[in-house]
Write an enzyme that holds these catalytic residues in place. Structure first.
Site: not given
Ligand SMILES: *Cc1c(COP(=O)(O)O)cnc(C)c1O
Length: 396
Positions: A186
């Site tokens: 992210k």
């Molecule tokens: C990455 C993501 C999540 C979940 O996040 P994690 O930290 O990987 O559990 C939820 N929603 C979206 C749109 C994402 O891209």
């Protein structure tokens, strides 16, 4: 897209602060931790950066979503309207609180089509959850108007769009609550981590307890806490929060690099007349983690993605992907769960075995996203842009 590209001495310093005291838990151990509270510090930094009253960190974006839903009172029997193009975590987290996800079409914003949302409202609808995919945002004015009109909760899954904004307000802070992920790919990363942001004190207080076995965190020490309701262990560790703290200080720099690099790529691709771009409801608020564009039809898009990959460029053709788009989610369609879904939910899910989404197919079937990187120098960005144009033109 990923903050991990800028991992360095700053992150190591923050982690070392924690290692030196050895207190890796975010609560308690007041004496030995010697004033080091990385999770608290990161929560404050997020509040300041996003101009929001409350932030609750969690162990992931997925647990942030589950926690937010629980804190908002979403549970068994409730329907949550969400887009067909998302990440499986958004869908899974609805199950985790026993609610039912109701998938509706996306439009050229790559997230909820407001008309499709309005058409899907039933007496069971409790919330609308836009997913701000690939760094950019939903048409929030339209969605907010629908939520206000029907008295529904607006929960923003902003996991992919930390740092983005809409008409001057940070994404995630416009609805009743918003969530972020700080997983490894992210915009900024904690390795694993997540956050709920809200201006609603009640949602915050409940999130704070839910993510820590229901602890109210009001005792003189952990043993003296009360437990007003049940929760889970969705806590973040001090080590993870420490990484996030170094990362959030780099956010402005990250965004400015991404926006600069994206502009070069987009300007180059705009010279190809057959290409159109994702609609951005507020272009200035784009966090610019991806460049998303449309080809005239599905076959051309699939071929363009293959040509991009052959040229060494990253290309996501979401239509064929089994994480992000309903078309290939066979495990959900078969109700393949380790534990039985609540009976009502199983019934509600039956429809996805056969339900078609032609309007979404017409969007996602023509869409390609390519991630924007932080580490490219100016020559490399120009080279990538040229390769992108060449690859796309080669299939037209
Ligand atoms: C990455 C993501 C999540 C979940 O996040 P994690 O930290 O990987 O559990 C939820 N929603 C979206 C749109 C994402 O891209």
């Amino acid at each position: 897209m990923p903050g991990y590209e800028l991992f360095g001495a700053e992150e190591r310093k923050e982690v070392n602060d924690v290692l030196e005291t050895g207190i890796m838990m975010r609560y308690g151990f007041d004496g030995p931790r010697k004033g080091i509270w990385k999770a608290k510090e990161l929560e404050q930094a997020i509040c300041d950066k996003l101009d929001v009253k409350y932030t609750q960190l969690t162990s992931s974006g997925t647990t942030a979503l589950s926690t937010a839903m629980a804190a908002l009172g979403i549970g068994a029997g409730d329907e949550i309207i969400m887009p067909t193009f998302t990440f499986v975590a958004s869908f899974e987290s609805v199950f985790s609180v026993g609610a039912t996800p109701v998938l509706v079409d996306v439009d050229d914003t790559l997230t909820l089509d407001p008309k499709a949302v309005e058409a899907a409202i039933t007496p069971q609808t409790k919330a609308v959850m836009p997913v701000h995919m690939c760094g950019s945002m939903a048409d929030l004015d339209a969605l907010k108007a629908i939520c206000d009109k029907h008295q529904l909760i607006l929960l923003e899954d902003a996991c992919q769009s930390f740092g983005g904004s809409y008409k001057g307000k940070a994404l995630g802070t416009i609805g009743h609550a918003g969530t972020f992920s700080f997983d490894f790919v992210k915009t900024i990363t904690c390795a694993e981590g997540g956050a709920i942001v809200t201006n609603d004190q009640d949602v915050y207080v409940k999130s704070d307890a839910y993510a820590d076995h229901g602890h109210d965190h009001l005792g003189v020490d952990r043993g003296a806490d009360q437990h007003p309701f049940m929760g889970y262990n969705y806590r973040i560790s001090e080590l993870h929060a420490a990484v996030g703290l170094a990362q959030i200080r780099k956010l402005d720099n990250i965004l400015s690099i991404l926006r600069n690099n994206k502009k070069i790529m987009k300007d180059a691709l705009a010279t190809v007349s057959e290409v159109t771009f994702r609609r951005l409801p507020d272009e200035a608020g784009d966090s610019a983690t991806h460049l998303s564009f449309f080809l005239p039809d599905e076959n051309t898009a699939r071929a363009a993605a293959a040509a991009m990959k052959a040229a060494g460029l990253a290309a996501f053709f979401w239509f064929d992907n089994n994480w992000h788009y309903i078309r290939q989610w066979d495990h959900f369609k078969q109700n393949a769960s380790l534990h039985a879904f609540p009976p009502g939910l199983k019934q509600a899910m039956e429809q996805y075995k056969t339900k078609q989404f032609p309007a979404s197919d017409a969007i996602i079937g023509r869409c390609i996203s390519t991630p924007v990187n932080l580490g490219w120098n100016q020559d490399e960005v120009k080279e990538k842009a040229e390769k992108l144009v060449k690859a796309v033109k080669s299939v037209l």
